[in-house]
Design a protein around this motif. Structure first.
Motif, PDB file in Angstrom:
ATOM      1  N   GLN A  67       0.849  -1.189   0.000  1.00 45.20           N
ATOM      2  CA  GLN A  67       0.000   0.000   0.000  1.00 45.20           C
ATOM      3  C   GLN A  67       0.884   1.239   0.000  1.00 45.20           C
ATOM      4  O   GLN A  67       1.829   1.346   0.777  1.00 45.20           O
ATOM      5  N   PHE A  68       0.598   2.156  -0.910  1.00 42.02           N
ATOM      6  CA  PHE A  68       1.281   3.441  -0.958  1.00 42.02           C
ATOM      7  C   PHE A  68       0.288   4.503  -0.513  1.00 42.02           C
ATOM      8  O   PHE A  68      -0.621   4.865  -1.268  1.00 42.02           O
ATOM      9  N   GLY A  69       0.455   4.989   0.725  1.00 39.94           N
ATOM     10  CA  GLY A  69      -0.537   5.922   1.250  1.00 39.94           C
ATOM     11  C   GLY A  69      -1.878   5.223   1.356  1.00 39.94           C
ATOM     12  O   GLY A  69      -2.005   4.177   1.977  1.00 39.94           O
ATOM     13  N   GLY A  70      -2.888   5.765   0.705  1.00 39.85           N
ATOM     14  CA  GLY A  70      -4.214   5.144   0.741  1.00 39.85           C
ATOM     15  C   GLY A  70      -4.468   4.223  -0.428  1.00 39.85           C
ATOM     16  O   GLY A  70      -5.574   3.675  -0.550  1.00 39.85           O
ATOM     17  N   LEU A  71      -3.464   4.036  -1.302  1.00 40.39           N
ATOM     18  CA  LEU A  71      -3.644   3.227  -2.509  1.00 40.39           C
ATOM     19  C   LEU A  71      -3.045   1.851  -2.338  1.00 40.39           C
ATOM     20  O   LEU A  71      -1.853   1.710  -2.018  1.00 40.39           O
ATOM     21  N   LYS A  72      -3.862   0.811  -2.540  1.00 39.31           N
ATOM     22  CA  LYS A  72      -3.348  -0.563  -2.558  1.00 39.31           C
ATOM     23  C   LYS A  72      -2.921  -0.896  -3.981  1.00 39.31           C
ATOM     24  O   LYS A  72      -3.757  -1.140  -4.849  1.00 39.31           O
ATOM     25  N   ALA A  73      -1.614  -0.891  -4.209  1.00 40.27           N
ATOM     26  CA  ALA A  73      -1.098  -1.167  -5.552  1.00 40.27           C
ATOM     27  C   ALA A  73      -1.211  -2.645  -5.902  1.00 40.27           C
ATOM     28  O   ALA A  73      -1.452  -3.011  -7.061  1.00 40.27           O
ATOM     29  N   VAL A  74      -1.013  -3.511  -4.899  1.00 36.61           N
ATOM     30  CA  VAL A  74      -1.207  -4.960  -5.048  1.00 36.61           C
ATOM     31  C   VAL A  74      -1.918  -5.445  -3.800  1.00 36.61           C
ATOM     32  O   VAL A  74      -1.528  -5.097  -2.679  1.00 36.61           O
ATOM     33  N   ASP A  75      -2.954  -6.255  -3.997  1.00 35.29           N
ATOM     34  CA  ASP A  75      -3.781  -6.677  -2.867  1.00 35.29           C
ATOM     35  C   ASP A  75      -3.957  -8.194  -2.880  1.00 35.29           C
ATOM     36  O   ASP A  75      -4.431  -8.768  -3.869  1.00 35.29           O
ATOM     37  N   SER A  76      -3.532  -8.855  -1.805  1.00 38.95           N
ATOM     38  CA  SER A  76      -3.743 -10.296  -1.606  1.00 38.95           C
ATOM     39  C   SER A  76      -3.339 -11.119  -2.828  1.00 38.95           C
ATOM     40  O   SER A  76      -4.113 -11.916  -3.364  1.00 38.95           O
ATOM     41  N   PHE A  77      -2.091 -10.931  -3.250  1.00 38.94           N
ATOM     42  CA  PHE A  77      -1.578 -11.650  -4.415  1.00 38.94           C
ATOM     43  C   PHE A  77      -1.098 -13.035  -3.981  1.00 38.94           C
ATOM     44  O   PHE A  77      -0.264 -13.170  -3.092  1.00 38.94           O
ATOM     45  N   ASN A  78      -1.640 -14.063  -4.622  1.00 40.14           N
ATOM     46  CA  ASN A  78      -1.267 -15.454  -4.328  1.00 40.14           C
ATOM     47  C   ASN A  78      -0.811 -16.137  -5.617  1.00 40.14           C
ATOM     48  O   ASN A  78      -1.463 -16.008  -6.659  1.00 40.14           O
ATOM     49  N   MET A  79       0.298 -16.855  -5.521  1.00 39.58           N
ATOM     50  CA  MET A  79       0.818 -17.563  -6.697  1.00 39.58           C
ATOM     51  C   MET A  79       1.784 -18.644  -6.253  1.00 39.58           C
ATOM     52  O   MET A  79       2.527 -18.476  -5.282  1.00 39.58           O
ATOM     53  N   GLU A  80       1.765 -19.772  -6.963  1.00 36.38           N
ATOM     54  CA  GLU A  80       2.767 -20.819  -6.788  1.00 36.38           C
ATOM     55  C   GLU A  80       3.325 -21.187  -8.152  1.00 36.38           C
ATOM     56  O   GLU A  80       2.579 -21.302  -9.125  1.00 36.38           O
ATOM     57  N   ILE A  81       4.656 -21.354  -8.205  1.00 38.94           N
ATOM     58  CA  ILE A  81       5.321 -21.764  -9.434  1.00 38.94           C
ATOM     59  C   ILE A  81       6.217 -22.952  -9.106  1.00 38.94           C
ATOM     60  O   ILE A  81       7.046 -22.880  -8.189  1.00 38.94           O
ATOM     61  N   GLY A  82       6.050 -24.042  -9.848  1.00 41.07           N
ATOM     62  CA  GLY A  82       6.864 -25.231  -9.638  1.00 41.07           C
ATOM     63  C   GLY A  82       8.156 -25.192 -10.427  1.00 41.07           C
ATOM     64  O   GLY A  82       8.392 -24.271 -11.226  1.00 41.07           O
ATOM     65  N   GLU A  83       8.995 -26.195 -10.215  1.00 41.30           N
ATOM     66  CA  GLU A  83      10.281 -26.267 -10.914  1.00 41.30           C
ATOM     67  C   GLU A  83      10.084 -26.299 -12.423  1.00 41.30           C
ATOM     68  O   GLU A  83       9.252 -27.047 -12.940  1.00 41.30           O
ATOM     69  N   SER A  84      10.843 -25.470 -13.127  1.00 41.90           N
ATOM     70  CA  SER A  84      10.866 -25.352 -14.596  1.00 41.90           C
ATOM     71  C   SER A  84       9.493 -25.011 -15.192  1.00 41.90           C
ATOM     72  O   SER A  84       9.269 -25.208 -16.375  1.00 41.90           O
ATOM     73  N   GLU A  85       8.610 -24.468 -14.369  1.00 43.33           N
ATOM     74  CA  GLU A  85       7.297 -24.047 -14.869  1.00 43.33           C
ATOM     75  C   GLU A  85       7.389 -22.615 -15.383  1.00 43.33           C
ATOM     76  O   GLU A  85       8.133 -21.790 -14.847  1.00 43.33           O
ATOM     77  N   LEU A  86       6.650 -22.321 -16.444  1.00 48.57           N
ATOM     78  CA  LEU A  86       6.641 -20.983 -17.025  1.00 48.57           C
ATOM     79  C   LEU A  86       5.240 -20.402 -16.899  1.00 48.57           C
ATOM     80  O   LEU A  86       4.282 -20.917 -17.479  1.00 48.57           O
ATOM     81  N   VAL A  87       5.125 -19.348 -16.111  1.00 51.31           N
ATOM     82  CA  VAL A  87       3.830 -18.743 -15.796  1.00 51.31           C
ATOM     83  C   VAL A  87       3.818 -17.302 -16.285  1.00 51.31           C
ATOM     84  O   VAL A  87       4.799 -16.562 -16.113  1.00 51.31           O
ATOM     85  N   GLY A  88       2.727 -16.901 -16.888  1.00 54.06           N
ATOM     86  CA  GLY A  88       2.573 -15.534 -17.361  1.00 54.06           C
ATOM     87  C   GLY A  88       1.798 -14.697 -16.359  1.00 54.06           C
ATOM     88  O   GLY A  88       0.864 -15.176 -15.719  1.00 54.06           O
ATOM     89  N   LEU A  89       2.190 -13.436 -16.231  1.00 55.10           N
ATOM     90  CA  LEU A  89       1.476 -12.463 -15.398  1.00 55.10           C
ATOM     91  C   LEU A  89       1.100 -11.310 -16.314  1.00 55.10           C
ATOM     92  O   LEU A  89       1.962 -10.565 -16.780  1.00 55.10           O
ATOM     93  N   ILE A  90      -0.193 -11.178 -16.595  1.00 54.28           N
ATOM     94  CA  ILE A  90      -0.639 -10.175 -17.558  1.00 54.28           C
ATOM     95  C   ILE A  90      -1.700  -9.282 -16.934  1.00 54.28           C
ATOM     96  O   ILE A  90      -2.195  -9.541 -15.831  1.00 54.28           O
ATOM     97  N   GLY A  91      -2.040  -8.241 -17.664  1.00 54.64           N
ATOM     98  CA  GLY A  91      -3.060  -7.299 -17.219  1.00 54.64           C
ATOM     99  C   GLY A  91      -2.874  -5.972 -17.925  1.00 54.64           C
ATOM    100  O   GLY A  91      -1.812  -5.710 -18.511  1.00 54.64           O
ATOM    101  N   PRO A  92      -3.865  -5.116 -17.874  1.00 57.33           N
ATOM    102  CA  PRO A  92      -3.756  -3.799 -18.523  1.00 57.33           C
ATOM    103  C   PRO A  92      -2.633  -2.974 -17.899  1.00 57.33           C
ATOM    104  O   PRO A  92      -2.121  -3.294 -16.820  1.00 57.33           O
ATOM    105  N   ASN A  93      -2.246  -1.890 -18.558  1.00 60.90           N
ATOM    106  CA  ASN A  93      -1.259  -0.981 -17.996  1.00 60.90           C
ATOM    107  C   ASN A  93      -1.728  -0.479 -16.635  1.00 60.90           C
ATOM    108  O   ASN A  93      -2.899  -0.129 -16.462  1.00 60.90           O
ATOM    109  N   GLY A  94      -0.804  -0.469 -15.666  1.00 67.41           N
ATOM    110  CA  GLY A  94      -1.159   0.006 -14.334  1.00 67.41           C
ATOM    111  C   GLY A  94      -1.833  -1.030 -13.463  1.00 67.41           C
ATOM    112  O   GLY A  94      -2.296  -0.707 -12.358  1.00 67.41           O
ATOM    113  N   ALA A  95      -1.854  -2.275 -13.912  1.00 71.19           N
ATOM    114  CA  ALA A  95      -2.549  -3.322 -13.151  1.00 71.19           C
ATOM    115  C   ALA A  95      -1.779  -3.771 -11.914  1.00 71.19           C
ATOM    116  O   ALA A  95      -2.342  -4.401 -11.023  1.00 71.19           O
TER     117      ALA A  95
END
Length: 269
Positions: A18-46
């Protein structure tokens, strides 16, 4: 005894900032296994690059935790996280522009050198042996990213696409377990993008490295990623296979906005 084969390479648990009153990232959960390739996408500013900054120690999370092979990384400095096994490239290329190509790669190995300052000053056998070893290793990595023969070029004199590949070689030089790629295909033409795709697949398979990829080139994302997670306004709105993501109404809405007419689902290439 813990079965380490079941421990994910990366585990993010309710990670947020959180930056001041803005939550830039909220409750982010992710697991990546060995040699796994995962994409993280979203609009600009996501919040995608903010996630990278959290995982690499640039930002300190205000909530949640993240783990590398079961070891909590919270509170560690950036160089400690790199030494533990997380490396990244940047959306805006960050090379040592005036250094040679090979010296850019060797710079990432400095932490592994064990010779002393006096040994370096007097050029002892221990100094020359270690220098020879890291030089040979740097040449091997440059070959992997198709930069053999460019070792003595000044980094700033490489074409844009080759500078991108040099960043990947420098990241590989840290012997990471998890590689974070922030828009590696940005500014590349289709031929360069295809070559990049082959390089990423090769290093993932050859070195058993896990990869987390931010990319706006959706054709690249759909071709290379095994799973995709989608952020919007700092919150995960979808997670699944490329086909599931491409046909997810929430994802389509996030990228294209609402429309009175029904949006046609993605049918594949």
């Amino acid at each position: 005894m813990t079965d380490t084969s079941k421990v994910p390479v990366l585990k993010a648990q309710n990670l947020g900032i959180q930056f001041g009153g803005l939550k830039a990232v909220d409750s982010f959960n992710m697991e990546i296994g060995e040699s796994e390739l995962v994409g993280l996408i979203g609009p600009n500013g996501a919040g995608k690059t903010t996630v990278f900054n959290l995982i690499t120690g640039v930002y300190k999370p205000t909530e949640g935790s993240f783990y590398l092979n079961g070891v909590c990384m919270n509170g560690k400095k950036t160089h400690q996280i790199v030494e533990a096994g997380i490396a990244r490239t940047f959306q805006n290329i960050r090379l040592f522009k005036k250094m040679s190509v090979i010296d850019n790669v060797k710079a990432a190995m400095n932490a592994k050198l064990t010779y002393s300052l006096p040994q370096a000053i007097f050029r002892t056998s221990a100094y020359w042996q270690q220098e020879a070893e890291i030089t040979e290793r740097a040449r091997e990595l440059l070959k992997i990213v198709h930069l053999s023969g460019k070792e003595d070029y000044e980094a700033s004199n490489l074409p844009y696409g080759q500078q991108r590949r040099l960043e990947i070689a420098r990241a590989l030089a840290t012997d990471m377990k998890l590689l974070l790629l922030d828009e590696p295909a940005a500014g590349m033409n289709p031929t360069e993008t295809e070559e990049l795709l082959e390089i990423i697949n090769y290093i993932r398979n050859e070195f058993r490295i896990s990869v987390l990829l931010i990319e706006h080139d959706m054709s690249l994302v759909m071709k290379i990623c095994q799973r995709i997670q989608v952020l919007d306004f700092g919150t995960t709105i979808a997670s699944g296979t490329p086909e599931e993501i491409a046909n997810n109404p929430k994802v389509i809405e996030a990228y294209l906005g609402k429309d009175d007419e029904e949006v046609q689902p993605y049918a594949g290439d």
